[in-house]
Design an enzyme around this catalytic site. Structure first.
Site, PDB file in Angstrom:
ATOM      1  N   SER B 147       0.807  -1.049   0.052  1.00 30.27           N
ATOM      2  CA  SER B 147      -0.127  -0.155   0.070  1.00 30.27           C
ATOM      3  C   SER B 147       0.967   1.400  -0.014  1.00 30.27           C
ATOM      4  O   SER B 147       1.593   1.383  -0.847  1.00 30.27           O
ATOM      5  CB  SER B 147      -0.855  -0.098   1.094  1.00 30.27           C
ATOM      6  OG  SER B 147      -1.818   0.892   1.080  1.00 30.27           O
ATOM      7  N   ARG B 217     -11.696   6.351  10.362  1.00 28.76           N
ATOM      8  CA  ARG B 217     -11.497   4.834  10.627  1.00 28.76           C
ATOM      9  C   ARG B 217     -12.665   4.191  10.021  1.00 28.76           C
ATOM     10  O   ARG B 217     -12.323   2.860   9.068  1.00 28.76           O
ATOM     11  CB  ARG B 217     -11.429   4.645  11.960  1.00 28.76           C
ATOM     12  CG  ARG B 217     -11.013   3.139  12.299  1.00 28.76           C
ATOM     13  CD  ARG B 217      -9.504   2.734  11.303  1.00 28.76           C
ATOM     14  NE  ARG B 217      -8.958   1.284  11.750  1.00 28.76           N
ATOM     15  CZ  ARG B 217      -7.854   1.324  11.255  1.00 28.76           C
ATOM     16  NH1 ARG B 217      -7.000   1.716  10.139  1.00 28.76           N
ATOM     17  NH2 ARG B 217      -7.343  -0.038  11.764  1.00 28.76           N
ATOM     18  N   ASP B 320      -8.965  -6.104  -4.561  1.00 33.05           N
ATOM     19  CA  ASP B 320      -8.591  -4.883  -3.876  1.00 33.05           C
ATOM     20  C   ASP B 320      -8.839  -3.572  -4.888  1.00 33.05           C
ATOM     21  O   ASP B 320      -8.531  -3.443  -5.896  1.00 33.05           O
ATOM     22  CB  ASP B 320      -6.910  -4.900  -3.875  1.00 33.05           C
ATOM     23  CG  ASP B 320      -6.692  -3.663  -3.085  1.00 33.05           C
ATOM     24  OD1 ASP B 320      -7.121  -2.763  -2.915  1.00 33.05           O
ATOM     25  OD2 ASP B 320      -5.260  -3.528  -2.837  1.00 33.05           O
ATOM     26  N   HIS B 353      -8.142  -4.860  -0.137  1.00 36.94           N
ATOM     27  CA  HIS B 353      -6.919  -4.285  -0.019  1.00 36.94           C
ATOM     28  C   HIS B 353      -6.345  -4.804   1.316  1.00 36.94           C
ATOM     29  O   HIS B 353      -5.079  -4.985   1.062  1.00 36.94           O
ATOM     30  CB  HIS B 353      -7.286  -2.699   0.349  1.00 36.94           C
ATOM     31  CG  HIS B 353      -5.636  -2.021   0.438  1.00 36.94           C
ATOM     32  ND1 HIS B 353      -4.990  -2.110  -0.628  1.00 36.94           N
ATOM     33  CD2 HIS B 353      -5.241  -1.310   1.335  1.00 36.94           C
ATOM     34  CE1 HIS B 353      -3.822  -1.324  -0.305  1.00 36.94           C
ATOM     35  NE2 HIS B 353      -4.107  -0.824   0.857  1.00 36.94           N
ATOM     36  N   ASP B 354      -7.049  -5.384   2.160  1.00 35.07           N
ATOM     37  CA  ASP B 354      -6.372  -5.905   3.649  1.00 35.07           C
ATOM     38  C   ASP B 354      -5.850  -7.165   3.138  1.00 35.07           C
ATOM     39  O   ASP B 354      -4.862  -7.732   4.024  1.00 35.07           O
ATOM     40  CB  ASP B 354      -7.712  -6.491   4.149  1.00 35.07           C
ATOM     41  CG  ASP B 354      -7.758  -5.674   5.632  1.00 35.07           C
ATOM     42  OD1 ASP B 354      -7.254  -4.495   5.364  1.00 35.07           O
ATOM     43  OD2 ASP B 354      -8.677  -5.933   6.371  1.00 35.07           O
TER      44      ASP B 354
END
Lengths: 382, 382
Positions: B147, B217, B320, B353-354
């Protein structure tokens, strides 16, 4: 086409899905075109999150007062008001005229605020049915809507199958995904944690939770647009400067808007916070979250849609990631499982969810053709 | 593997891309494994938004203190600390040890707050290069990150081509899209418009802009996960109740969490707001926005990457949507245009993305094979 908003008062309490009820309410509405002698040409148009009964036409003497589906509905347009009697109605809980959180609770004499009951898509449809009763319309030629409006159109076909001949469900879904709910929840938390929200009773405090509304709207805007159209429209362009794009230095600021997409979102947020009601935003996003006709059928949408007897047109847009084409296809499949008459158009459009509000020749062509068929089901003449 | 964080002090001012500079700063870092005699086995690991120098190992006596890439890095792991000397470093502006907005400005004696200068990926790389100088390491066997960390790895290959033998760029992009910037901007506005933010000088007020941090968040979490994994993990499941899922009534509330995805996001937001610094969040998202090595080359990434001479491994994950595979492919193409030695793996993973932080046999296998090749470029032995 000049139009004038109307209002209808309902003295009888409306029982809501939650078990609560709402009484002595008003619904704002507009009509376009003429109801024919046998009252068979009425089309009800249901609105989505940020819209109202003002669907088409303009208000006399007011610039830029076009209705939100002005490009679709009017004399000679895809939904032709020379053939159909079109009704736009504002939903309960809205901030555009119908009874909502900013109005006075008849029992307490106080502004509803946080006490306005949670309303669902099913409740809205029940309220709309009473409006039709008041207008003397028994059966709709069609009910039509996009996004949350499409959910209402679908629900009409389930709640009042005998009163709907055609349901036109555009850029919609049989329920929200977890991601959809997640975006709604972030927007709600932004509003509810704004100190100016005062637990929903901000009217009495003389405040407006504008910070929260701005954030909510910014999030919404991102999800209405496709990644592609955002890149095309804004890309990484910097906000205007006397220097050329490539030569200008960054501001190197976390506070100042640097990229055009930032100032665009800030502008949209600011504008929205000036006119939209925070409690309405909460109510409407919650109605979206709750809609799920398959829930009582253990998630089986085919069983849920068995009640629907109308004909259907479904439309989706390829780049819509908020209400993706596959969600429309779920509805199509469930209707086909029930051997219903269903047309489906998947429009190749770059604009994301917003596409349902925009001009597109193929999209408008599909709607026009479908309504021609509503008028002439035998296909004798165009 | 027990580890201990270290710190290095830098007395010389670091000139920043903005024209400002920062002086008398500290960088927190950790190392794992042993630097070999010719100092040729060092691997620098760069962190992303919500991480630190604590990349691997655990802190003695502290439960659940595993480093954030613990599954990837350690003795016998894909990046094997029995072969490599791995360095984790915390970036300037962070809130995990290196000099940041909550520290005291040496010139004024006051806490930086809003006066902490905007730092860029390039600035971080320059600061990291000084750390390597301090450790006596001239050339890196590899620099690696996911990332925003991948952006640093790419920038290393451009800023210090002679000091990098391999760059491992995971789930990254050559710059942010308009949509990426848009999500960052909403998060920043949520923080900056929180009344407890006090223009960034909230430390002096004894407040923390927790409302804004929570919203930031929550937005982040939505974009880290794929739509698919959210549906699989949460779907439309309601929060626990004594009644069965299908039978339980909705709460019909806009305030109470109703769906599991809502309570999950609220929990993540609350947790984050307890430990993360608001100014750091602004700085790090801005560094993401600004990174764009092709900008000086009129958007031509192939020209921009001509400076890079290292070998490359690029990895992306199919679901992602924050840093989509096509963004990694842009980098691969630009490197191939320059006839660079580049490997590319597109991992079929459901986690969005995680995924770059999660265990996946194919992903770990790719990394392991690549580092085997770093050790034995001739391929003589595994």
């Amino acid at each position: 086409m000049n139009v004038t908003p109307q209002s209808m008062h309902f003295a009888a309490a409306l029982p809501l899905q939650s078990g609560a009820s709402i009484r002595a309410y008003e619904l704002s509405f507009e009509t376009y075109g003429t109801l024919n002698a046998d009252k068979s040409n009425a089309v009800l148009v249901c609105h989505a999150l940020n819209a109202s009964h003002h669907v088409a036409g303009t208000y006399a003497g007011q610039d830029k007062s076009e209705g939100w589906w002005h490009n679709m509905i009017g004399p000679g347009k895809a939904l032709d008001t020379e053939q159909f009697f079109v009704i736009g109605v504002n939903n309960l809980g809205s901030c555009f005229g119908s009874t909502g959180p900013m109005h006075t609770h008849p029992d307490t004499g106080r502004v509803y605020g946080a006490d306005f009951p949670v309303v669902t898509v099913e409740d809205w449809v029940n309220a709309q049915a009473r409006l039709l009763d008041g207008l003397g319309i028994k059966t709709l030629a069609a009910v039509m809507g996009g996004s949350l409006g499409g959910m209402q159109a679908l629900s009409w076909a389930l709640q009042y199958p005998e009163r709907v001949r055609h349901a036109v469900v555009i850029a919609s879904a049989p329920n929200l995904t977890a991601e959809n709910i997640a975006f709604n929840e972030v927007a709600r938390r932004a509003i509810q944690t704004d100190p100016d929200f005062h637990g929903g009773n901000f009217y009495a405090q003389g405040t407006v939770p504008k910070r929260g509304l701005r954030i909510a709207r910014m999030i919404g805007h991102i999800t209405y647009l496709s990644d592609d159209v955002m890149n095309e429209k804004f890309g990484r362009q910097l906000i205007a400067s006397s220097q050329s794009e490539q030569d200008r230095n960054f501001f190197y600021s976390t506070l100042e808007a640097e990229f055009q997409i930032e100032s665009y979102l800030r502008y949209q947020g600011d504008k929205f916070a000036e006119y939209f009601d925070a409690n309405t935003y909460l109510l409407i996003t919650r109605a979206l979250d709750y809609f799920d006709p398959a829930r009582r059928f253990n998630g089986n949408l085919s069983l849920a849609l068995a009640r629907a007897t109308s004909k259907f047109l479904l439309v989706s847009f390829t780049t819509d990631w908020r209400f993706a084409p596959k969600r429309s296809r779920e509805i199509v499949k469930a209707l086909l499982d029930n051997k219903r008459d269903v047309s489906y158009a998947e429009i190749n459009a770059p604009h994301g969810h917003d596409a349902f509000l925009l001009d597109d020749a193929r999209y408008m062509g599909v709607i026009r053709s479908y309504f021609n068929n509503v008028v002439n089901p035998s296909g004798e003449a165009a």
